[in-house]
Motif scaffolding. Structure first.
Motif, short mmCIF file in Angstrom:
data_model
loop_
_atom_site.label_atom_id
_atom_site.label_comp_id
_atom_site.label_asym_id
_atom_site.label_seq_id
_atom_site.Cartn_x
_atom_site.Cartn_y
_atom_site.Cartn_z
N ALA A 1 -120.82 -36.92 10.97
CA ALA A 1 -121.51 -35.62 11.37
C ALA A 1 -121.66 -36.27 12.78
O ALA A 1 -122.01 -35.03 13.13
N ALA A 2 -122.62 -37.42 12.99
CA ALA A 2 -122.22 -37.17 14.51
C ALA A 2 -121.26 -36.93 15.14
O ALA A 2 -121.23 -36.14 16.38
N THR A 3 -120.20 -37.15 15.11
CA THR A 3 -118.84 -36.96 15.81
C THR A 3 -118.40 -35.56 15.41
O THR A 3 -117.98 -35.18 16.29
N ALA A 4 -118.49 -35.18 14.31
CA ALA A 4 -118.46 -33.42 14.51
C ALA A 4 -119.26 -33.09 15.03
O ALA A 4 -118.31 -31.74 15.73
N ARG A 5 -120.06 -33.12 15.42
CA ARG A 5 -120.98 -32.77 16.21
C ARG A 5 -121.12 -32.65 17.67
O ARG A 5 -120.53 -31.49 18.30
N GLU A 6 -119.94 -33.62 18.30
CA GLU A 6 -120.20 -32.98 19.94
C GLU A 6 -118.68 -33.04 19.54
O GLU A 6 -117.93 -32.35 20.89
N SER A 7 -118.02 -33.38 18.57
CA SER A 7 -116.77 -32.77 18.56
C SER A 7 -116.22 -31.19 18.72
O SER A 7 -115.65 -30.38 19.11
N ILE A 8 -117.50 -30.62 17.71
CA ILE A 8 -117.30 -29.00 17.95
C ILE A 8 -117.64 -28.63 19.47
O ILE A 8 -117.47 -27.55 19.40
N LYS A 9 -118.49 -29.23 19.48
CA LYS A 9 -119.40 -28.60 21.19
C LYS A 9 -118.25 -28.60 22.36
O LYS A 9 -118.06 -27.87 23.06
N ALA A 10 -117.30 -30.04 22.40
CA ALA A 10 -116.05 -30.46 23.47
C ALA A 10 -114.85 -29.11 22.87
O ALA A 10 -114.71 -28.64 23.71
N MET A 11 -114.37 -28.94 21.39
CA MET A 11 -113.89 -27.72 21.65
C MET A 11 -114.46 -26.71 21.89
O MET A 11 -113.69 -25.64 22.42
N HIS A 12 -115.48 -26.07 21.60
CA HIS A 12 -116.17 -24.66 22.05
C HIS A 12 -115.89 -24.61 24.01
O HIS A 12 -115.88 -23.88 24.55
N ALA A 13 -115.86 -25.54 24.29
CA ALA A 13 -116.45 -26.13 25.82
C ALA A 13 -115.14 -25.75 26.55
O ALA A 13 -114.66 -25.06 27.36
N GLN A 14 -113.53 -26.61 25.20
CA GLN A 14 -112.58 -25.25 26.16
C GLN A 14 -111.76 -24.38 26.16
O GLN A 14 -111.28 -23.81 26.70
N VAL A 15 -112.09 -23.61 24.35
CA VAL A 15 -111.98 -22.56 24.03
C VAL A 15 -113.21 -21.28 24.23
O VAL A 15 -112.31 -20.80 24.27
N GLY A 16 -113.58 -21.45 24.29
CA GLY A 16 -115.06 -20.36 24.42
C GLY A 16 -114.91 -20.10 22.28
O GLY A 16 -114.39 -20.12 21.88
N PRO B 1 -104.39 -32.75 11.37
CA PRO B 1 -103.56 -33.41 12.70
C PRO B 1 -104.81 -35.07 13.42
O PRO B 1 -103.76 -35.51 14.28
N GLU B 2 -106.09 -35.30 12.97
CA GLU B 2 -106.36 -35.87 13.60
C GLU B 2 -105.82 -37.20 14.05
O GLU B 2 -106.38 -37.79 15.06
N HIS B 3 -105.24 -37.62 12.80
CA HIS B 3 -104.82 -39.21 12.90
C HIS B 3 -103.08 -39.34 13.68
O HIS B 3 -102.25 -40.74 13.63
N VAL B 4 -102.45 -37.75 14.06
CA VAL B 4 -100.70 -37.50 14.69
C VAL B 4 -101.64 -36.87 15.90
O VAL B 4 -100.01 -36.33 16.13
N VAL C 1 -102.34 -23.49 16.89
CA VAL C 1 -104.42 -23.72 15.97
C VAL C 1 -104.74 -25.49 15.77
O VAL C 1 -103.10 -25.61 14.42
N TYR C 2 -105.26 -25.59 16.05
CA TYR C 2 -105.40 -26.98 15.29
C TYR C 2 -106.77 -26.75 14.37
O TYR C 2 -107.93 -27.30 14.80
N ASN C 3 -106.83 -27.50 13.03
CA ASN C 3 -107.08 -27.10 11.50
C ASN C 3 -107.04 -28.76 11.36
O ASN C 3 -107.01 -28.90 10.61
N THR C 4 -108.67 -28.70 11.30
CA THR C 4 -108.92 -30.28 12.05
C THR C 4 -110.45 -30.30 10.22
O THR C 4 -111.13 -29.42 10.35
N SER C 5 -110.91 -31.55 10.25
CA SER C 5 -112.15 -31.72 9.55
C SER C 5 -113.03 -32.32 10.64
O SER C 5 -114.06 -32.14 9.53
N ALA C 6 -112.76 -31.96 11.36
CA ALA C 6 -113.54 -32.50 12.53
C ALA C 6 -113.72 -33.60 12.87
O ALA C 6 -115.49 -33.57 13.62
N TYR C 7 -113.31 -34.57 12.47
CA TYR C 7 -113.87 -36.10 13.28
C TYR C 7 -112.70 -36.29 13.65
O TYR C 7 -111.72 -36.94 13.44
N ASP C 8 -112.99 -36.31 15.08
CA ASP C 8 -111.75 -36.23 16.24
C ASP C 8 -112.54 -36.96 17.12
O ASP C 8 -114.10 -36.36 16.98
#
Length: 360
Positions: free
Chosen positions: A228-243, A160-163, A184-191
């Motif tokens: 990879a740089a984008t995925a690292r930051e996005s995954i850390k942000a995801m964890h900050a939101q939902v644990g 869903p990254e593009h929508v 559930v947000y099922n993503t490539s992590a390119y967010d």
């Protein structure tokens, strides 16, 4: 055998089972009950998200591609306008057991993507504009059908990254009309971080697939050198939101982060780096699915057109594109990534069951 010794033997077996069973169902990862995050969103915050979603559609800068187009008039790299194009909407039983449960995950497969993975395992969906066009309101109505008719455990938004603006509007529409299951947000992590900020308060489970680590690999195979740089930051942000991933007593995941990694042939070093990142910068309690089902697909193994022309002249078979990943992964490659994960301190894995029954 008398009843008493049999009970004692069964009791010992049960104790042995409970002590070896994965502790991901134990506190602090066990929830008595769960209310989806979007149900706790105030009307003011919901209105702000609606306004922001419409604004992003008029100047599309949410995903890392930053196309900046007005999607009511044209499209950017994802080739998707103001409506979403959906390929499949149905209860799905091909996800992790804690996601699909007994009734299935209410999966929505969006057509197109903001990546161009040469090995895409769903390229017939993500690389082709097949499916039905839906407004955000129509999409939200489908969420309700999945819940009320399909009796699914969750709504699973796949690629869903593009929508994201349309997804936000559809969740809010469905919430106002009776949606009650987790998202559930099922993503490539390119967010992008802006995209995740808009989703904050609406998504319960983030399910990113962290694919590759080195910029050279992502440039060649994903067509995004900043992946990879984008995925690292996005995954850390995801964890900050939902644990970390949490479950109700029935073994169904309700909230948290679940990270996938598809092991690629010859790229176990990338996988090891990803595991070390998750343990050191996200959480050692991160729930991880190390997947081994890679198979050559999409553009992998196709004849190289340049070599084909020369081969036709010389009567030799043409070279194949991306020949280095034109094979399945080996058990050793998967084991290498798993060992790296364990050495880094990760311990919550989505492993196959040690029995023939249903795996929770």
């Amino acid at each position: 055998m008398t009843v008493a010794p049999l009970r004692r033997r069964l009791g010992l077996a049960y104790c042995a089972y409970t002590t070896t069973r994965a502790l991901h169902l134990a506190p602090p990862f066990l929830l008595d009950d769960y209310t989806p995050r979007y149900m706790m969103l105030s009307s003011v915050d919901a209105a702000k998200k609606r306004s922001a979603a419409y604004a992003h559609l008029r100047n599309c800068n949410l995903c890392p591609r930053l196309c900046g187009v007005n999607r009511y008039e044209t499209t950017g790299m994802c080739l998707t306008g103001d409506k979403v194009k959906v390929n499949v909407i149905a209860p799905h039983f091909g996800e992790e057991p804690c996601i699909q449960g007994h009734h299935g995950s209410g999966s929505v497969f969006f057509s197109m993507c903001n990546l161009r993975c040469v090995f895409c395992q769903n390229h017939d969906i993500s690389h082709q504009r097949n499916g039905q066009d839906l407004t955000p309101e129509e999409l939200g109505d489908w969420f309700l059908k999945l819940q009320d008719v399909g009796n699914v455990h969750n709504i699973n938004l796949i690629t869903p990254e593009h929508v994201v603006p349309q997804v936000v509007l559809s969740i809010l529409h469905a919430r106002d009309n009776g949606l009650k299951v987790p998202i559930v947000y099922n993503t490539s992590a390119y967010d992008s971080l802006a995209s995740l900020e808009l989703l904050d308060g609406l998504v319960d489970i983030y399910l990113p697939d962290f694919k590759l680590w080195s910029p050279a690999s992502t440039r060649r195979l994903l067509k995004a050198d900043d992946y990879a740089a984008t995925a690292r930051e996005s995954i850390k942000a995801m964890h900050a939101q939902v644990g970390d991933l949490c479950f109700t007593p029935d073994g169904i995941a309700k909230k948290g982060l679940l990270v996938r990694h598809l092991v690629m042939p010859g790229f176990e070093a990338d996988g090891a780096d990803i595991m070390r990142f998750l343990a050191s910068e996200v959480s050692r309690d991160c729930f991880v699915n190390i997947m081994e089902q890679y198979h050559p697909d999409a553009y992998v193994g196709r004849p190289n057109t340049r070599s084909k022309r020369s081969a036709d002249k010389e009567g030799e078979p043409p070279e194949k594109r991306y020949a280095d990943i034109n094979r399945a992964v080996t058990k050793e490659e998967v084991s290498t990534v798993r060992a790296a994960a364990e050495q880094a301190g990760l311990w919550r894995f989505c492993d196959p069951p040690g029995h023939d029954g249903f795996h929770l």
